[in-house]
Design an enzyme around this catalytic site. Structure first.
Site, PDB file in Angstrom:
ATOM      1  N   CYS A  37     -20.264  30.315  19.004  1.00  0.00           N
ATOM      2  CA  CYS A  37     -20.472  29.019  19.654  1.00  0.00           C
ATOM      3  C   CYS A  37     -20.292  29.243  21.155  1.00  0.00           C
ATOM      4  O   CYS A  37     -19.260  29.759  21.574  1.00  0.00           O
ATOM      5  CB  CYS A  37     -19.454  27.998  19.155  1.00  0.00           C
ATOM      6  SG  CYS A  37     -19.321  26.571  20.248  1.00  0.00           S
ATOM      7  N   HIS A  83     -17.016  27.295  22.451  1.00  0.00           N
ATOM      8  CA  HIS A  83     -15.670  27.657  21.979  1.00  0.00           C
ATOM      9  C   HIS A  83     -15.466  29.157  21.806  1.00  0.00           C
ATOM     10  O   HIS A  83     -14.369  29.607  21.521  1.00  0.00           O
ATOM     11  CB  HIS A  83     -15.368  26.905  20.671  1.00  0.00           C
ATOM     12  CG  HIS A  83     -15.331  25.421  20.876  1.00  0.00           C
ATOM     13  ND1 HIS A  83     -16.433  24.616  20.697  1.00  0.00           N
ATOM     14  CD2 HIS A  83     -14.340  24.609  21.301  1.00  0.00           C
ATOM     15  CE1 HIS A  83     -16.115  23.371  20.995  1.00  0.00           C
ATOM     16  NE2 HIS A  83     -14.857  23.342  21.362  1.00  0.00           N
TER      17      HIS A  83
END
Ligand code: MSP
Length: 653
Positions: free
Chosen positions: A142, A145
């Protein structure tokens, strides 16, 4: 007119920080600005309290989700008054009314055939609380994150978002202001260039129970966005409350770029599926970093709003955040930057202008605003009225388009003009001149009336300073609560109004002391690399500048090719310079040099100074000169010139 302005509802898995504070101050300032324009305003903020992240956070704290959300939501509610943020409504997604509305909407969209049940497998990011598409992953992670998403395969409910894709594109194209600034509108349109996938909107209760049950299948709860976004409707009494009819068509949302997709794509398609028209405008801002570094708990550089206010005062914090960040772009917070703005913009520019004006009205006019004498009004005065009125009008359009930094810059330009007005008119000299009384009264009226207008326009940003200014200027209550339409024009201040010289508006912050205090309070949780940066900024704060800072001043040799006096300004000369391009500079040297003796001199100028208007002439730079007094106490001034063969425009370093 009517205004409905909202902030995101903040997750209760973190305590309020600088980022939350910025968005909420933006919404508060906008709501105060619209009230100043005479609007009926509703301003809403709140907390987002369901989902996996919350359950995890509660577990870490060893309490139930209910106890946990109550505690953190209260922390948000207690923070806003400290920042002079005054919402009309604070909504929580655990409010029974919100739960009822979410279920009603789910049922409606389901009945229309826009929610279906299907098998799903995909890359689920816990941080984002959503499935990421293949394309969104960067090196399998991601991008926000930096974690590898979990591969999940399960049966779930889906919202038929794809059905509304074309309608949404059309809506964005037809409404250029729907998503602003433009870069975010373009980003959304480019994303919509690819086919939209449907949106997974549920979690099985075997995996998550802390959510709102689906009304058509109790074995599932809604997944975060279909719950959270609906707060904007619940808060105004959807579907048939009187406030809903009044406010929905004018809804404006403020968010940061992190939640652009849910607000610019999920939300309008959900609204279309409910049979409503989308909100009016979405305002997207950038991210605050701290000392050029991402704010994060693990680095230990998270800035808490309550501490900021305690250290710098609420008006300074609000002004700094709105002035420093160009709405839409990222910005960096530092103690040095906020102290810099406080001391230069607030203490020097506004604070000094205010206290000097009040002191002069006290000393030369017995503490009452004198009447301007029609016959002693000069071209400079008329130019000042034009500048003040132009400022009010451009401030209005900047604030309306969320260009807060620009609006404030426009106000500070006239503050600069007023400070120069004091210098060119030298009221102390007029007071010493037996024939100068009428001109003195006029100058003092012009200063007081300009300050009244400044107090009016800074009110949405700095309500406390505006109150202090209004009180010192002796403004009646009706004047303080007046709208821009009635009070935002020249000539409203009544001669004879009694003024008082109250406490200083913005005392200068002692930068050295602040650094000392910081060291003592051990406020240095920063990483080692950042300590170096801090040391550097400490040096700057002691009055030293870095080489980089010096390098920002563009000093150049300029040849004076023409010089003339400026009508009605006995201290100023208008100079035409070659450096190497031609430019005009207005210099306060008329008492020391005759125009004819200047032509041919090679002087040193600051070439990158922001242009400023003086007596109607735009000055594009500043001459360097040395000043002192001779033995008889007479002021002397000598221009810094260069001897020798050097081309105009040569850099001085
Ligand atoms: N709960 C969701 C929003 C649901 S709205 C229907 C959420 N919450 S959040 O607590 O993560 O808040 C995100 C918002 O906080 C951002 O959009 C922005 O308004 C603010 N900010 C958080 N960190 C920020 C910065 N570092 N800088 C600027 N604003 C930031 O997402």
């Amino acid at each position: 007119m009517t205004t409905y302005i909202t902030t995101p509802i903040y997750y209760v898995n973190a305590m309020p920080h600088l980022g939350h504070a910025y968005t909420t101050i933006v919404a508060d300032t906008y709501s105060r600005f619209r009230r100043l324009c005479g609007d009926d305003v509703r301003f809403q903020t709140g907390t987002d309290e369901h989902g996996e992240k919350i359950v995890q956070a509660a577990e870490e704290q060893g309490c139930s989700p209910r106890e946990y959300v109550d505690r953190i939501s209260a922390a948000f509610q207690e923070t806003w008054p400290l920042l002079d943020v005054a919402p009309d409504n604070f909504i929580r997604t655990t409010d029974p009314e919100h739960i009822r509305v979410v279920q009603e909407i789910l049922q409606k969209v389901h009945d229309r055939g826009d929610i279906y049940f299907s098998q799903y497998s995909g890359h689920y990011c816990k941080g984002c609380e959503r499935f990421l598409t293949e394309k969104e992953l960067v090196d399998g992670k991601c991008p926000d994150h930096l974690t590898v998403p979990e591969e999940i395969s399960e049966q779930n409910y889906f919202f038929r978002m794809s059905r509304y894709q074309d309608q949404l594109i059309e809506h964005i194209r037809e409404n250029p202001e729907f998503i602003t600034p433009e870069r975010y509108r373009n980003e959304v349109l480019s994303f919509l260039g690819e086919p939209l996938e449907d949106l997974c909107i549920s979690r099985p209760t075997t995996r998550l129970t802390w959510g709102i049950p689906l009304p058509f299948d109790e074995k599932f709860v809604t997944y975060v966005w279909f719950d959270a976004l609906i707060n904007y409707l619940t808060g105004i009494g959807y579907p048939d409350g009187p406030d809903f009819a009044k406010y929905w068509s004018v809804a404006e949302h403020v968010i940061a770029k992190d939640i652009l997709k849910p607000h610019a794509i999920y939300w309008p398609t959900m609204i279309l599926a409910m049979g409503l028209t989308p909100y009016k405008r979405l305002h997207v801002h950038g991210y605050w970093n701290v000392d050029e570094t991402k704010m994060s708990k693990s680095i230990g550089n998270v800035i808490r709003p309550a501490e900021l206010v305690q250290e710098y005062g609420v008006d300074t914090v609000r002004y700094f955040l709105l002035r420093e960040m160009s709405f839409g772009l990222d910005s960096s917070f530092s103690g040095e930057a906020i102290v810099g703005r406080r001391n230069s913009d607030l203490a020097n520019d506004l604070g000094n202008l205010f206290s000097r004006t009040l002191a002069m009205i006290g000393k030369y006019a017995g503490g009452r605003v004198p009447a301007a004498d029609e016959r002693s009004v000069t071209d400079e005065d008329r130019a000042l009225i034009d500048s003040m009125e132009a400022m009010v009008s451009s401030y209005r359009s900047s604030m309306d388009s969320f260009a807060f930094h620009k609006g404030l810059q426009e106000v500070w330009e006239v503050i600069g003009e007023l400070n120069r007005y004091i210098v060119t008119n030298a009221p102390w000299e007029l007071a010493a001149d037996p024939g100068g009384k009428k001109r003195l009264d006029t100058v003092l009226y012009f200063l007081a009336e300009s300050l009244r207008l400044i107090a009016l326009v800074v009110r949405p940003v700095m309500p406390r300073a505006a109150d202090k200014m209004a009180a010192a200027l002796g403004l009646k209550e009706a004047m303080v609560t007046a709208t821009l339409a009635t009070a935002g024009r020249w000539g409203v201040l009544e001669p004879g109004t009694g003024v008082t010289k109250g406490p200083q508006l913005f005392p200068r912050l002692d930068t050295g002391k602040k650094q000392e205090q910081k060291k003592k309070s051990g406020g240095g949780k920063q990483k080692k690399g950042q300590d170096k940066k801090k040391e550097k900024s400490a040096a700057t704060m002691e009055g030293l500048i870095t080489f980089d800072q010096f390098g920002k001043v563009d000093l150049r040799v300029a040849e004076i090719i023409a010089a003339k006096k400026i009508k009605k300004a006995d201290k100023l000369l208008e100079l035409t310079l070659k450096a190497p391009e031609e430019r005009t500079v207005v210099a306060g040297i008329a008492r020391f040099y005759q125009p004819e003796e200047l032509v041919g001199k090679k002087v040193i100028i600051v070439a990158n100074l922001k242009p400023a208007k003086l007596m109607g002439v735009t000055s594009q730079g500043m001459l360097l000169a040395a000043k002192d007094t001779d033995e008889q106490g007479q002021e002397r001034l000598v221009l810094a010139t260069v001897a020798g063969d050097i081309t105009p425009g040569a850099k001085v370093a």
